[in-house]
Design an enzyme around this catalytic site. Structure first.
Site, PDB file in Angstrom:
ATOM      1  N   ASN A   9       0.861  -1.196   0.000  1.00 42.03           N
ATOM      2  CA  ASN A   9       0.000   0.000   0.000  1.00 42.03           C
ATOM      3  C   ASN A   9       0.895   1.242   0.000  1.00 42.03           C
ATOM      4  O   ASN A   9       1.479   1.592   1.015  1.00 42.03           O
ATOM      5  CB  ASN A   9      -0.905  -0.044   1.242  1.00 42.03           C
ATOM      6  CG  ASN A   9      -1.776   1.188   1.373  1.00 42.03           C
ATOM      7  OD1 ASN A   9      -1.884   1.990   0.441  1.00 42.03           O
ATOM      8  ND2 ASN A   9      -2.404   1.351   2.522  1.00 42.03           N
ATOM      9  N   TRP A  10       0.958   1.886  -1.158  1.00 41.38           N
ATOM     10  CA  TRP A  10       1.866   3.044  -1.296  1.00 41.38           C
ATOM     11  C   TRP A  10       1.300   4.331  -0.720  1.00 41.38           C
ATOM     12  O   TRP A  10       1.989   5.329  -0.629  1.00 41.38           O
ATOM     13  CB  TRP A  10       2.232   3.227  -2.780  1.00 41.38           C
ATOM     14  CG  TRP A  10       3.394   2.373  -3.171  1.00 41.38           C
ATOM     15  CD1 TRP A  10       3.515   1.035  -2.993  1.00 41.38           C
ATOM     16  CD2 TRP A  10       4.618   2.808  -3.771  1.00 41.38           C
ATOM     17  NE1 TRP A  10       4.727   0.603  -3.445  1.00 41.38           N
ATOM     18  CE2 TRP A  10       5.425   1.676  -3.939  1.00 41.38           C
ATOM     19  CE3 TRP A  10       5.111   4.042  -4.194  1.00 41.38           C
ATOM     20  CZ2 TRP A  10       6.695   1.722  -4.496  1.00 41.38           C
ATOM     21  CZ3 TRP A  10       6.367   4.108  -4.760  1.00 41.38           C
ATOM     22  CH2 TRP A  10       7.162   2.951  -4.902  1.00 41.38           C
ATOM     23  N   LYS A  11       0.034   4.330  -0.398  1.00 46.90           N
ATOM     24  CA  LYS A  11      -0.621   5.542   0.135  1.00 46.90           C
ATOM     25  C   LYS A  11      -0.313   6.744  -0.773  1.00 46.90           C
ATOM     26  O   LYS A  11      -0.210   6.564  -1.989  1.00 46.90           O
ATOM     27  CB  LYS A  11      -0.200   5.778   1.590  1.00 46.90           C
ATOM     28  CG  LYS A  11      -0.385   4.523   2.452  1.00 46.90           C
ATOM     29  CD  LYS A  11      -0.198   4.747   3.913  1.00 46.90           C
ATOM     30  CE  LYS A  11      -0.393   3.448   4.658  1.00 46.90           C
ATOM     31  NZ  LYS A  11      -0.293   3.585   6.105  1.00 46.90           N
ATOM     32  N   HIS A  98      -9.815   1.586   5.310  1.00 47.90           N
ATOM     33  CA  HIS A  98      -8.524   1.844   5.950  1.00 47.90           C
ATOM     34  C   HIS A  98      -8.733   2.919   7.017  1.00 47.90           C
ATOM     35  O   HIS A  98      -9.482   3.876   6.800  1.00 47.90           O
ATOM     36  CB  HIS A  98      -7.497   2.291   4.904  1.00 47.90           C
ATOM     37  CG  HIS A  98      -6.104   2.265   5.451  1.00 47.90           C
ATOM     38  ND1 HIS A  98      -5.654   3.218   6.331  1.00 47.90           N
ATOM     39  CD2 HIS A  98      -5.083   1.396   5.264  1.00 47.90           C
ATOM     40  CE1 HIS A  98      -4.401   2.924   6.656  1.00 47.90           C
ATOM     41  NE2 HIS A  98      -4.029   1.826   6.034  1.00 47.90           N
ATOM     42  N   GLU A 100      -7.021   5.324   7.893  1.00 49.07           N
ATOM     43  CA  GLU A 100      -6.714   6.688   7.455  1.00 49.07           C
ATOM     44  C   GLU A 100      -7.908   7.311   6.728  1.00 49.07           C
ATOM     45  O   GLU A 100      -8.135   8.508   6.806  1.00 49.07           O
ATOM     46  CB  GLU A 100      -5.452   6.683   6.573  1.00 49.07           C
ATOM     47  CG  GLU A 100      -4.204   6.452   7.423  1.00 49.07           C
ATOM     48  CD  GLU A 100      -3.045   5.813   6.691  1.00 49.07           C
ATOM     49  OE1 GLU A 100      -3.047   5.754   5.451  1.00 49.07           O
ATOM     50  OE2 GLU A 100      -2.122   5.341   7.389  1.00 49.07           O
ATOM     51  N   GLU A 170      -5.861  -4.691  10.907  1.00 47.45           N
ATOM     52  CA  GLU A 170      -4.840  -3.669  11.086  1.00 47.45           C
ATOM     53  C   GLU A 170      -5.096  -2.908  12.379  1.00 47.45           C
ATOM     54  O   GLU A 170      -5.921  -1.976  12.406  1.00 47.45           O
ATOM     55  CB  GLU A 170      -4.877  -2.662   9.927  1.00 47.45           C
ATOM     56  CG  GLU A 170      -4.563  -3.247   8.583  1.00 47.45           C
ATOM     57  CD  GLU A 170      -3.918  -2.203   7.667  1.00 47.45           C
ATOM     58  OE1 GLU A 170      -2.846  -2.477   7.133  1.00 47.45           O
ATOM     59  OE2 GLU A 170      -4.482  -1.108   7.509  1.00 47.45           O
ATOM     60  N   GLY A 176       2.163   2.391  10.738  1.00 44.19           N
ATOM     61  CA  GLY A 176       3.194   3.421  10.610  1.00 44.19           C
ATOM     62  C   GLY A 176       3.871   3.772  11.933  1.00 44.19           C
ATOM     63  O   GLY A 176       4.367   4.879  12.103  1.00 44.19           O
ATOM     64  N   SER A 215       2.984  -1.951  10.436  1.00 49.52           N
ATOM     65  CA  SER A 215       4.424  -2.004  10.684  1.00 49.52           C
ATOM     66  C   SER A 215       5.046  -3.377  10.401  1.00 49.52           C
ATOM     67  O   SER A 215       5.880  -3.866  11.161  1.00 49.52           O
ATOM     68  CB  SER A 215       4.746  -1.548  12.106  1.00 49.52           C
ATOM     69  OG  SER A 215       4.409  -0.186  12.262  1.00 49.52           O
ATOM     70  N   GLY A 236       2.557  -1.193   4.300  1.00 43.30           N
ATOM     71  CA  GLY A 236       2.665   0.220   3.936  1.00 43.30           C
ATOM     72  C   GLY A 236       4.112   0.609   3.694  1.00 43.30           C
ATOM     73  O   GLY A 236       4.685   0.329   2.638  1.00 43.30           O
TER      74      GLY A 236
END
Ligand code: PGA
Length: 254
Positions: A9-11, A98, A100, A170, A176, A215, A236
């Protein structure tokens, strides 16, 4: 873990140049190694064409994932992308729910469930992210939170909802943070999720997978992947660094 599903997941990261370099090295790795699992890359969707042009994509050694989708199919929704547009772009997996997006874009369980419903209609594979905040963990509410997030999907999409889908567990505090969940605790929750889903069904579920995310690195992947109910990973930060991502794939492939 027999055939793990790994999604990078490159965000909101990457440039054309960087993604081209990443794709080149990943192509080389996948041509030289017989990777036993499934790999999908969730780039910012405008860069998907870079992966689509690779021969490893055409040979189905790698798949495309999207980081979001709108919860409408058509109409006056400036800036949005619909499930059928993603399908049209040969995207196979779509991350929804997600944390975020839940926090930054106020996406409720209901909105997430509606996205899930639309993705299934379009034959896309939802990667439904669920998990608890730090406070909810302290309050011993992990199961309660997961059940609530899962039940909204069952209520909207019915008993077969989770056939051909992925749940990414998650824990929000782990994302992160350099502080992944303890593998045994991640296993405990993954097992709970699997048992909970199965307890709702009167048939054997098909193509349902549970990922862990939060992570994941080359240092903890081996212990995490040895857990029975973890079928793959949503990665991520470590997927942004090609050397680390390839190292993770190498370790998984042992
Ligand atoms: P992380 O992100 O691996 O950087 O913790 C995971 C995710 O947000 O899906």
């Amino acid at each position: 873990m027999i055939k793990p599903i790994i999604v990078g997941n490159w965000k909101l990261n990457g440039t054309k140049k960087r993604i081209k370099k990443f794709s080149k090295l990943l192509s080389l790795f996948l041509t030289q190694h017989n990777f036993k699992g499934t790999i999908a890359i969730s780039l910012p969707v405008i860069y998907s064409y870079i992966i689509k042009n690779l021969s490893i994509f055409k040979k189905k050694k790698i798949f495309l994932s999207a980081q979001n989708v709108d919860n409408h199919t058509l109409g006056s929704f400036t800036g949005e992308i619909s499930p059928n547009m993603l399908y049209d772009m040969m995207i196979k997996y779509v991350i929804i729910g997600h944390s975020e997006r839940r926090f930054n874009h106020q996406e409720t369980n209901y909105i997430v469930a509606n996205k899930f419903r639309l993705l299934k209609k379009e034959n896309l594979i939802p990667i439904l992210c669920i998990g608890e905040t730090e406070q909810e963990k302290k309050d011993n509410k992990i199961k309660e939170i997961c059940v609530k997030q899962i039940d909204t999907i069952f209520n909207m999409c019915g008993i077969h909802a989770f056939d051909n889908s992925i749940i990414a567990y998650e824990p929000i505090w782990a994302i992160g943070s350099h502080n992944s969940a303890n593998p045994l605790k991640a296993q405990f929750v993954a097992q709970f999720i699997r048992q909970y889903i199965n307890s709702k069904l009167n048939y054997k579920i098909k193509n349902f997978f549970i990922q862990y995310g939060g992570s994941v690195t080359k240092n903890n992947i081996l212990e995490l992947m040895s857990q029975k109910d973890i079928d793959g990973f949503l990665i991520g930060k470590a997927s942004l660094k090609i050397t680390e991502f390839i190292k993770i794939l190498e370790l998984i492939n042992i």
